[in-house]
Design a protein around this motif. Structure first.
Motif, short mmCIF file in Angstrom:
data_model
loop_
_atom_site.label_atom_id
_atom_site.label_comp_id
_atom_site.label_asym_id
_atom_site.label_seq_id
_atom_site.Cartn_x
_atom_site.Cartn_y
_atom_site.Cartn_z
N LEU A 17 10.39 -6.88 -4.72
CA LEU A 17 9.58 -5.67 -4.59
C LEU A 17 9.88 -4.75 -5.77
O LEU A 17 11.04 -4.48 -6.08
N VAL A 18 8.82 -4.27 -6.40
CA VAL A 18 8.96 -3.40 -7.57
C VAL A 18 8.13 -2.15 -7.36
O VAL A 18 6.96 -2.23 -6.97
N ARG A 19 8.71 -0.99 -7.63
CA ARG A 19 7.95 0.25 -7.52
C ARG A 19 6.87 0.31 -8.60
O ARG A 19 7.16 0.14 -9.79
N LYS A 20 5.64 0.55 -8.19
CA LYS A 20 4.54 0.60 -9.14
C LYS A 20 4.71 1.73 -10.16
O LYS A 20 4.30 1.61 -11.31
N SER A 21 5.34 2.82 -9.72
CA SER A 21 5.49 3.99 -10.59
C SER A 21 6.39 3.71 -11.80
O SER A 21 6.38 4.48 -12.77
N ASN B 230 6.12 1.14 -13.76
CA ASN B 230 5.32 0.50 -14.80
C ASN B 230 6.06 -0.66 -15.48
O ASN B 230 6.08 -0.77 -16.72
N LEU B 231 6.67 -1.50 -14.67
CA LEU B 231 7.38 -2.66 -15.19
C LEU B 231 6.45 -3.87 -15.23
O LEU B 231 5.59 -4.04 -14.37
N ARG B 232 6.65 -4.71 -16.22
CA ARG B 232 5.92 -5.97 -16.29
C ARG B 232 6.78 -7.06 -15.65
O ARG B 232 7.97 -7.18 -15.97
N VAL B 233 6.18 -7.84 -14.76
CA VAL B 233 6.92 -8.88 -14.05
C VAL B 233 6.21 -10.21 -14.25
O VAL B 233 5.01 -10.35 -13.94
N LYS B 234 6.93 -11.18 -14.76
CA LYS B 234 6.41 -12.54 -14.92
C LYS B 234 7.13 -13.44 -13.91
O LYS B 234 8.36 -13.45 -13.87
N GLN B 235 6.40 -14.17 -13.11
CA GLN B 235 6.99 -15.02 -12.07
C GLN B 235 6.91 -16.49 -12.47
O GLN B 235 5.86 -16.99 -12.86
N ASP B 236 8.05 -17.17 -12.33
CA ASP B 236 8.13 -18.61 -12.58
C ASP B 236 8.66 -19.27 -11.31
O ASP B 236 9.83 -19.07 -10.95
N ILE B 237 7.82 -20.00 -10.61
CA ILE B 237 8.24 -20.67 -9.38
C ILE B 237 9.04 -21.92 -9.74
O ILE B 237 8.51 -22.83 -10.39
N LEU B 238 10.29 -21.95 -9.31
CA LEU B 238 11.14 -23.11 -9.58
C LEU B 238 10.94 -24.20 -8.53
O LEU B 238 10.84 -25.38 -8.86
N ARG B 239 10.92 -23.80 -7.27
CA ARG B 239 10.67 -24.73 -6.17
C ARG B 239 10.06 -23.97 -5.00
O ARG B 239 10.44 -22.84 -4.71
N ASP B 240 9.08 -24.60 -4.35
CA ASP B 240 8.56 -24.10 -3.09
C ASP B 240 8.13 -25.29 -2.26
O ASP B 240 8.35 -26.45 -2.65
N GLY C 103 0.79 -1.21 0.00
CA GLY C 103 0.00 0.00 0.00
C GLY C 103 0.83 1.26 0.00
O GLY C 103 0.29 2.36 0.04
N ASP C 104 2.14 1.10 -0.05
CA ASP C 104 3.05 2.24 -0.01
C ASP C 104 3.74 2.44 -1.36
O ASP C 104 4.87 2.93 -1.42
N GLY C 105 3.09 2.01 -2.43
CA GLY C 105 3.63 2.24 -3.76
C GLY C 105 4.49 1.12 -4.29
O GLY C 105 5.20 1.30 -5.29
N TRP C 106 4.45 -0.05 -3.66
CA TRP C 106 5.27 -1.18 -4.10
C TRP C 106 4.37 -2.35 -4.51
O TRP C 106 3.27 -2.52 -3.99
N GLU C 107 4.89 -3.15 -5.41
CA GLU C 107 4.23 -4.37 -5.84
C GLU C 107 5.09 -5.55 -5.40
O GLU C 107 6.30 -5.56 -5.66
N ALA C 108 4.50 -6.53 -4.73
CA ALA C 108 5.25 -7.65 -4.18
C ALA C 108 4.99 -8.92 -4.99
O ALA C 108 3.84 -9.26 -5.27
N HIS C 109 6.07 -9.60 -5.34
CA HIS C 109 6.01 -10.91 -5.99
C HIS C 109 6.78 -11.86 -5.08
O HIS C 109 7.97 -11.63 -4.81
N PHE C 110 6.16 -12.92 -4.63
CA PHE C 110 6.84 -13.72 -3.61
C PHE C 110 6.45 -15.19 -3.66
O PHE C 110 5.43 -15.58 -4.25
#
Length: 217
Positions: free
Chosen positions: A33-37, A39-49, A5-12
């Motif tokens: 963590l990516v700054r929303k401002s 305007n980056l596109r982020v694709k996540q590929d989970i290798l192991r969890d 909510g502070d201007g960041w986008e979380a991918h985890f």
């Protein structure tokens, strides 16, 4: 997450659930963590969890934008210091290095391994290498090159040796510690009570080192 909510986008990717009622609900995990401002596109590929049956985690985030000529790939890593299957996990990480040579690929995270000041093997045998020396942790060397196969729970020195082997396989180098001045203190990444060591690393393909101007962990 408050930071979202502070201007960041979380991918985890969350870690394995903890047993018992104390502490946080999970062990480990990786996050970008990516700054929303931006305007980056982020694709996540989970290798192991933890759903794959491993207690180590890794995910690759591919970042793209019209303002970036080529995608940038970041693989976040967490290796549990109390679990086995470490050799198998390093194989997973090595196999993730499949992107075109022109695209930058970083590995970042907590490898829970010690490598001291040892030089990556593919650098030490290259007389033409102009890479700056890396400031390491002299008190925590890796296991010998001819170490026995790791047991169920490898030591931090054994994990360090496995990391060095992976670096040779994927022709990558460790970034943190290469931008130190002679007067700078040792760049420890773990400092608690009387313990000081380097367990966390940023890795990059040797060919892409000229693109890096600074690295601090």
């Amino acid at each position: 997450l408050e930071i979202v909510g502070d201007g960041w986008e979380a991918h985890f990717v969350v870690g394995a659930p903890k047993k018992g009622k104390q502490g946080s609900k999970h062990r480990g995990g990786v996050m970008l963590l990516v700054r929303k401002s931006l305007n980056l596109r982020v694709k996540q590929d989970i290798l192991r969890d933890h759903r794959s049956g491993m207690h180590h985690q890794a995910a690759t985030w591919t970042i793209s934008s019209p303002s970036i000529p080529k995608p940038i790939h970041i693989t976040g890593v967490y290796i549990s210091p109390t679990e086995g299957e470490v050799e198998e996990f390093f194989e997973v990480l090595s196999n993730a290095s499949t992107f075109p040579p022109s695209e930058t690929h970083l590995y970042v995270g907590d490898f829970n391994g010690h490598i001291g000041e040892e030089v990556e093997g593919h650098i030490s045998i290259d007389p033409s290498s102009s890479l700056p020396d890396r400031a390491g942790d002299t008190s925590h060397p890796p296991a010998p090159t001819d170490m026995d196969p790791p047991k169920d729970r490898p030591s931090s020195a054994q994990r360090g040796r496995l990391l060095l082997r992976m670096l040779d396989t994927i022709q990558s180098i460790i970034l943190n510690g290469r931008f130190q001045l002679a007067s700078d203190p040792t760049p420890f990444t773990l400092v608690r009570q009387n313990e000081r060591s380097i367990n966390d690393y940023v890795l990059i393909g040797k060919r892409h080192f000229p693109r890096v101007k600074k690295c601090t962990v």
